[in-house]
Design a protein around this motif. Structure first.
Motif, short mmCIF file in Angstrom:
data_model
loop_
_atom_site.label_atom_id
_atom_site.label_comp_id
_atom_site.label_asym_id
_atom_site.label_seq_id
_atom_site.Cartn_x
_atom_site.Cartn_y
_atom_site.Cartn_z
N ARG A 147 8.63 13.68 -20.57
CA ARG A 147 8.19 12.48 -19.88
C ARG A 147 6.83 12.70 -19.22
O ARG A 147 5.92 11.89 -19.36
CB ARG A 147 9.21 12.09 -18.83
CG ARG A 147 8.86 10.81 -18.11
CD ARG A 147 10.04 10.35 -17.34
NE ARG A 147 10.47 11.42 -16.48
CZ ARG A 147 10.54 11.32 -15.16
NH1 ARG A 147 10.22 10.21 -14.59
NH2 ARG A 147 10.93 12.32 -14.42
N THR A 148 6.69 13.83 -18.49
CA THR A 148 5.39 14.07 -17.87
C THR A 148 4.31 14.17 -18.93
O THR A 148 3.19 13.72 -18.75
CB THR A 148 5.40 15.35 -17.03
OG1 THR A 148 5.87 16.40 -17.84
CG2 THR A 148 6.27 15.21 -15.82
N GLU A 203 3.44 10.68 -20.04
CA GLU A 203 2.62 10.02 -19.02
C GLU A 203 1.17 10.46 -19.14
O GLU A 203 0.24 9.67 -19.04
CB GLU A 203 3.13 10.36 -17.62
CG GLU A 203 4.34 9.56 -17.20
CD GLU A 203 4.94 10.09 -15.91
OE1 GLU A 203 5.99 9.59 -15.53
OE2 GLU A 203 4.36 11.02 -15.31
N LYS A 206 8.55 -3.51 -8.97
CA LYS A 206 7.85 -3.45 -7.68
C LYS A 206 6.54 -4.21 -7.74
O LYS A 206 6.20 -4.98 -6.86
CB LYS A 206 7.57 -2.00 -7.29
CG LYS A 206 6.87 -1.97 -5.94
CD LYS A 206 6.07 -0.74 -5.66
CE LYS A 206 5.44 -0.86 -4.31
NZ LYS A 206 4.01 -0.92 -4.32
N LEU A 243 0.81 -1.21 0.00
CA LEU A 243 0.00 0.00 0.00
C LEU A 243 0.85 1.26 0.00
O LEU A 243 0.52 2.24 -0.64
CB LEU A 243 -0.89 0.02 1.24
CG LEU A 243 -2.16 -0.79 1.13
CD1 LEU A 243 -2.94 -0.65 2.41
CD2 LEU A 243 -2.99 -0.28 -0.03
N HIS A 244 1.92 1.24 0.77
CA HIS A 244 2.53 2.51 1.12
C HIS A 244 3.81 2.86 0.40
O HIS A 244 4.11 4.01 0.21
CB HIS A 244 2.79 2.58 2.63
CG HIS A 244 1.53 2.55 3.41
ND1 HIS A 244 1.32 3.32 4.50
CD2 HIS A 244 0.40 1.84 3.23
CE1 HIS A 244 0.11 3.08 4.98
NE2 HIS A 244 -0.46 2.19 4.22
N THR A 245 4.61 1.86 0.04
CA THR A 245 5.92 2.24 -0.50
C THR A 245 5.83 2.53 -1.98
O THR A 245 5.35 1.71 -2.75
CB THR A 245 6.95 1.13 -0.29
OG1 THR A 245 6.29 -0.11 -0.45
CG2 THR A 245 7.58 1.19 1.07
N PRO A 246 6.29 3.70 -2.38
CA PRO A 246 6.35 3.98 -3.81
C PRO A 246 7.47 3.16 -4.42
O PRO A 246 8.40 2.76 -3.72
CB PRO A 246 6.67 5.47 -3.86
CG PRO A 246 7.29 5.78 -2.56
CD PRO A 246 6.77 4.82 -1.57
N PRO A 247 7.37 2.86 -5.71
CA PRO A 247 8.42 2.06 -6.33
C PRO A 247 9.77 2.76 -6.22
O PRO A 247 9.88 3.97 -6.42
CB PRO A 247 7.96 1.94 -7.79
CG PRO A 247 6.90 2.96 -7.95
CD PRO A 247 6.32 3.21 -6.61
N GLU A 298 -8.33 6.86 -21.10
CA GLU A 298 -9.68 7.43 -21.08
C GLU A 298 -10.42 7.11 -22.38
O GLU A 298 -11.58 6.72 -22.36
CB GLU A 298 -9.53 8.95 -20.94
CG GLU A 298 -10.65 9.63 -20.21
CD GLU A 298 -10.31 11.09 -20.03
OE1 GLU A 298 -11.02 11.92 -20.59
OE2 GLU A 298 -9.29 11.40 -19.36
N ARG A 336 -2.38 8.34 -19.95
CA ARG A 336 -3.62 8.34 -19.18
C ARG A 336 -4.80 8.77 -20.05
O ARG A 336 -5.90 8.24 -19.92
CB ARG A 336 -3.49 9.25 -17.96
CG ARG A 336 -2.73 8.60 -16.84
CD ARG A 336 -2.93 9.37 -15.57
NE ARG A 336 -2.20 10.61 -15.58
CZ ARG A 336 -0.95 10.71 -15.14
NH1 ARG A 336 -0.33 9.68 -14.67
NH2 ARG A 336 -0.34 11.86 -15.18
N ARG A 368 -0.13 20.04 -26.99
CA ARG A 368 0.77 20.69 -26.05
C ARG A 368 2.14 20.01 -26.08
O ARG A 368 3.18 20.64 -26.09
CB ARG A 368 0.15 20.62 -24.66
CG ARG A 368 0.43 21.86 -23.84
CD ARG A 368 -0.24 21.79 -22.49
NE ARG A 368 -1.63 21.34 -22.56
CZ ARG A 368 -2.20 20.56 -21.65
NH1 ARG A 368 -1.51 20.13 -20.62
NH2 ARG A 368 -3.46 20.20 -21.76
N ARG A 403 -8.05 -6.99 -9.49
CA ARG A 403 -8.74 -7.04 -10.77
C ARG A 403 -7.94 -7.91 -11.73
O ARG A 403 -6.71 -7.88 -11.75
CB ARG A 403 -8.89 -5.63 -11.33
CG ARG A 403 -9.84 -4.78 -10.52
CD ARG A 403 -10.27 -3.58 -11.34
NE ARG A 403 -9.18 -3.12 -12.18
CZ ARG A 403 -8.29 -2.24 -11.77
NH1 ARG A 403 -8.35 -1.75 -10.58
NH2 ARG A 403 -7.33 -1.86 -12.57
N HIS A 417 -9.88 15.81 -25.80
CA HIS A 417 -8.94 15.92 -24.69
C HIS A 417 -7.58 15.36 -25.10
O HIS A 417 -6.52 15.96 -24.87
CB HIS A 417 -9.50 15.14 -23.50
CG HIS A 417 -8.77 15.41 -22.23
ND1 HIS A 417 -9.02 14.75 -21.07
CD2 HIS A 417 -7.77 16.27 -21.95
CE1 HIS A 417 -8.22 15.18 -20.13
NE2 HIS A 417 -7.46 16.11 -20.64
#
Lengths: 162, 751
Positions: B346-347, B350, B472, B154-158, B358, B354, B399, B276, B392
């Motif tokens: 890169r952003t 990403e 991970k 749950l908690h640790t980011p890769p 959609e 996403r 951009r 899932r 979208h």
């Protein structure tokens, strides 16, 4: 309870539970008020449910109720509703999920853990197209009323997840 | 949690001062919400005589002495947990916390009960019971507060370090990897020879020729031969290393994939319930592939590039340190600038990922539901939704393209600038007779190779991050311990007679208790009907008997042996399971019938199909027993598929048979046919059947009526009807329904 025009009366017992006495004079303890449209139209439609999940009374609008009953319902709702509204995202631990967010909400500052980007949901049907609902790893829902109204720093962080 | 020395510091001084000298702290619960549901810390503490609340609410510190009448209850709603303290007269206090505190709250409640009972009875408290992870049901160590696996997931980011754990899979291929590395070293060295040879070619052949010296053919032949030779050598070495390393990395990837899948299959029922399918598919499929590509392509290229830069630097410095310095100085700056632009890209990429999701989501929503879309005439709206998602997508792409289109030319420009600097400084040095023209040309040849690699090198950061995230997600599966563990020293199972002893069994699912103190002895060959409303715990009990879950308390035994000490596969071989929704694998009917016993003969398969009343309809299929069924060959009806699954259970000849709503998905007529197939199956076996339609359980030797996780009645139909209890009420409710079935279009009075 003073007699009212409404077909039922409501009171709180010593265990803190709401007790509804219906028209037939039957008392139901442990009444739970529930909003039908919790996020998109919180003021329309409130149902009084019995402890075992049966609807006892449907109230389209709280305004028509006598003051004492209304205030009991409003107080009980306030005890049950927990959707902190995010006002600012202070920082995030990483842009890869799971990610821990430090946020300022209307209920104080806290940390939330975002399990995956899918837990951020765009809300449709609200007045605001920028409304987001964020479910954290514990199942708490955080609301962002309008992401475009957040400060630049928060928006920049949020954008990486949208 | 129970050791007072770890009491959170913020509370320590305040709280300890308020305790009586011999008062002992037993447990505490940190609260993170107050009365008004605002995030504010608070603390509830349990000592050996009192319950003390501090800070959370507007009220000052309050304490309640422990008495027998005190009761602590917890419940949760929408992510908020509530702990209520009551005595017989009313509520004394109420505390709130977010669900993250839930395991701690449960433990606090348990400690409270132990302490209260001890105070009330004057006896020392009972020993604590081991806690169980609410997510994966695994038993926790006494000192563990949360399940380490679930928390990590749950908690640790890769983290990039996760990639190092792949070494476990790389180790068997050590030899190949070392050979590959040495070949890389040699190949890189070989590619660095040709620019070096341009030096003598310039200085000893071409420039002297321009100054009037004739060309020496031998020397030229030597130099050109050297160029050809080194190129050929580099080609051969590169071929060998690419081949060896690709082989090794493919094998590492394959091992990773199969190990993960094998591990996944061993995990309990529960794990699959919480995940899932698409997510698991992606982890085993594309994530392992991504790691593979990372290892065989990106990491290899990066290593080669680093080697090349180091070796080139050494060569350049050995020829002329000053020119080397000037040549190499702009490199880091350019690399950094490229990295900056890449980061922006890169952003953007990403985001495009996403947005793509959609767009596909709209399709995934609409195409399976196309009947509904058409029936409600909403084609235009769905088209509009798709158009919006695409719009979208376009916006985001536009951009990004603005930066992207700038990227390649910018890298080009930066390269030219870098080379320009070398030219300028080189010409200056040549004019001062510090270096020869040949040296300058060699430098330029070396440096232009550098710049072309910079772009690909700058990519390493993002691909490493992506591969680490993939690693991970794979290790999340691999680190998960099954909540139904294989016994360390399994007991060999004698041939079963079919008796099952269920002894004081309780089961909790997360925080929710599902079964309470179930006691039931089932004789060999007996047929038990499990009856009760949905949610009464019937299916859970059956899952426990199959050992899909382990009991929380108590034990289930066969032949006097606890299920937990038998190897799982050994035990399950004795169980035949017929479910409400029969699952057929893609394959022939014969393969499906023989699923539990792949070496069954054709005669056995036919016999099982006959007994299951499936033989005749199977023969009506185009290829008989060889007809394809499953995913694509969905030509069988529900009843037919159910009979195939009954034949499957019959073929393994199980001692224990479990029918979980085996007939409720089919119409009455088909049910009749399945029922007679089932009668063949039941004969001589211990049978546990769940059914909503009570009429299907007439043949049961005993009916077990369950309500809210407890057995309320046991007996046969007649006895239970005579006692007019829970079974009688269920039966009445069903027969009433049958007598007056609701008619479509008529308003039923209860609605």
């Amino acid at each position: 309870m003073k007699p009212t025009a409404s077909p039922f009366t409501l009171s709180r017992n010593s265990f803190g539970r709401l007790v509804l006495s219906d028209a037939a004079g039957l008392a139901h303890a442990g009444i739970v008020p529930v909003r039908a449209f919790g996020i998109t139209a919180p003021d329309y439609g409130i149902s009084l449910m019995s402890a075992d999940g049966k609807e006892l009374q449907w109230l389209e609008n709280l305004d028509v109720l006598p003051d004492d009953i209304r205030s009991l319902i409003v107080a009980e709702l306030a005890q049950r509703e927990f959707v902190p509204v995010i006002r600012r995202i202070a920082s995030v631990s990483s842009y890869a999920t799971p990610s821990t967010w430090q946020v300022d909400t209307d209920r104080g500052t806290t940390a939330l853990i975002l399990k995956s980007e899918e837990d951020i949901r765009r809300l449709r049907g609200t007045d605001n197209a920028g409304a987001l609902l964020i479910a954290d790893s514990q199942g708490i829902h955080f609301l962002i009323r309008d992401r475009l109204a957040l400060d630049a720093h928060s928006q920049k962080i949020l954008k990486r997840f949208l | 949690m129970t050791a007072p020395d770890t009491l959170p510091e913020a509370w320590q001084s305040e709280l300890l001062a308020s305790l009586a000298p011999d008062e002992q702290l037993i447990a505490w619960l940190e609260l993170d919400l107050d009365d008004h549901l605002e995030f504010r810390p608070g603390l509830v503490t349990l000592s050996d005589r009192r319950l003390i609340a501090t800070g959370a609410n507007d009220t000052p510190r309050e304490a309640w002495p422990l008495t027998a009448g005190l009761k602590l209850t917890h419940h949760d709603h929408a992510g908020v947990g509530t702990l209520e303290l009551e005595d017989g007269q009313g509520r004394l206090a109420l505390w709130r916390y977010t669900l993250g505190q839930s395991p701690a709250a449960l433990r606090f409640e348990r400690e409270f009960v132990r302490q209260r009972d001890s105070v009330a009875s004057g006896q020392p408290p009972l020993p604590a019971v081991a806690a169980i992870c609410p997510i994966c049901q695994i038993q926790l160590q006494p000192d563990e507060e949360d399940c380490p696996n679930c928390i990590r997931e749950l908690h640790t980011p890769p983290s990039t370090w996760t990639l190092l754990r792949i070494w476990r899979f790389a180790k068997p291929y050590q030899g190949q990897l070392i050979a590959g590395f040495l070949l890389t070293l040699a190949a890189t060295a070989a590619t660095l020879v040709p620019p070096y040879l341009t030096m003598p070619l310039m200085d000893d052949v071409l420039i002297p020729y321009q100054n009037g010296t004739p060309i020496d053919p031998d020397k030229v032949a030597w130099l050109l031969g050297g160029l050809l030779g080194s190129a050929t050598l580099a080609w051969a070495l590169n071929w060998a290393r690419t081949y060896i390393l690709a082989l090794a990395s493919e094998r590492i990837g394959a091992d990773l994939r199969t190990t993960t899948y094998e591990h996944l299959l061993k995990l309990s029922h529960e794990y699959f319930g919480g995940k899932r399918t698409g997510d698991l598919l992606a982890r085993i499929g594309s994530e392992t592939d991504r790691i593979n590509v990372f290892l065989s392509l990106h990491l290899l290229d990066f290593a080669t590039d680093v080697l090349m830069i180091v070796m080139t630097s050494v060569i350049l410095f050995s020829i002329n340190p000053w020119l080397a310095l000037v040549t190499l100085t702009p490199l880091p700056i350019i690399a950094w600038m490229i990295h900056l632009v890449r980061d922006k890209l890169r952003t953007g990429f990403e985001q495009i990922d996403r947005v793509w999701a959609e767009v596909t989501n709209v399709l995934a929503d609409t195409i399976p539901g196309v009947r509904v879309v058409k029936a409600f005439a909403q084609e235009a709206r769905e088209a509009q939704r798709f158009r919006e998602a695409n719009k979208h997508n376009l916006e985001v792409n536009d951009r990004l393209n603005r930066i992207w289109s700038l990227f390649a030319p910018t890298v080009g420009l930066l390269t030219e600038v870098g080379i320009l600097v070398v030219w300028a400084f080189g010409i200056w040095l040549v004019s001062k007779d510090q270096i020869t023209v040949g040296v300058l040309i060699a430098f330029l040849a070396y440096i232009s190779r550098f710049y072309t690699r910079l772009d690909s090198m700058s990519r390493i950061i993002s691909v490493t991050q992506k591969a680490a995230a993939g690693a991970k997600r794979i290790f999340d599966i691999l680190d998960h311990v099954s909540s139904v563990p294989e016994p360390a020293n399994p007991v060999t199972l004698p041939p079963l007679k079919g008796g099952i002893a269920i002894d004081k069994v309780s089961f909790r699912y997360g925080n929710r208790a599902v079964l309470h103190g179930i006691d039931l002895a089932i004789a060999p060959g007996e047929m038990i009907g499990l009856v009760g409303h949905s949610g009464s715990g019937k299916s859970t009990l059956v899952n426990l008997i199959c050992r899909f879950y382990d009991v929380t308390e108590g034990a289930i035994r066969v032949e006097g042996i606890d299920l937990r000490s038998i190897a799982i596969a050994d035990y399950r071989r004795n169980i035949g399971l017929v479910l409400q929704e029969p699952f057929l694998f893609f394959g022939t009917i014969a393969e499906n019938i023989a699923y539990g016993k792949p070496d069954a003969t054709r005669a056995e398969i036919v016999a099982a199909a006959r007994a299951a009343h499936a033989h005749e309809f199977i023969l009506r299929q185009p290829h008989g027993y060889d007809s394809l069924v499953g995913e694509r060959g969905q030509s069988l009806s529900g009843g037919e598929r159910q009979r195939i699954s009954i034949a499957r259970a019959l073929l393994i000849d199980p001692r224990i048979l479990i029918l979980d709503e085996a007939t409720s998905a089919v119409d009455t007529e088909t049910e009749f046919e399945i029922q007679s197939a089932l009668n063949n199956l039941i004969r001589g076996r211990t049978t546990i059947a769940i059914a909503h339609r009570l009429s299907t359980l007439r043949r049961a030797d005993r009916l077990v009526v369950m309500e809210r996780g407890r057995i309320v009645e046991i007996g046969n139909h007649e006895a239970l009807m005579a006692s007019a209890g829970a079974y009688w009420r269920l039966y009445q409710a069903q027969t009433k329904q049958l007598d007056a079935p609701p008619v479509l279009g008529e308003n039923s009075p209860s609605a």
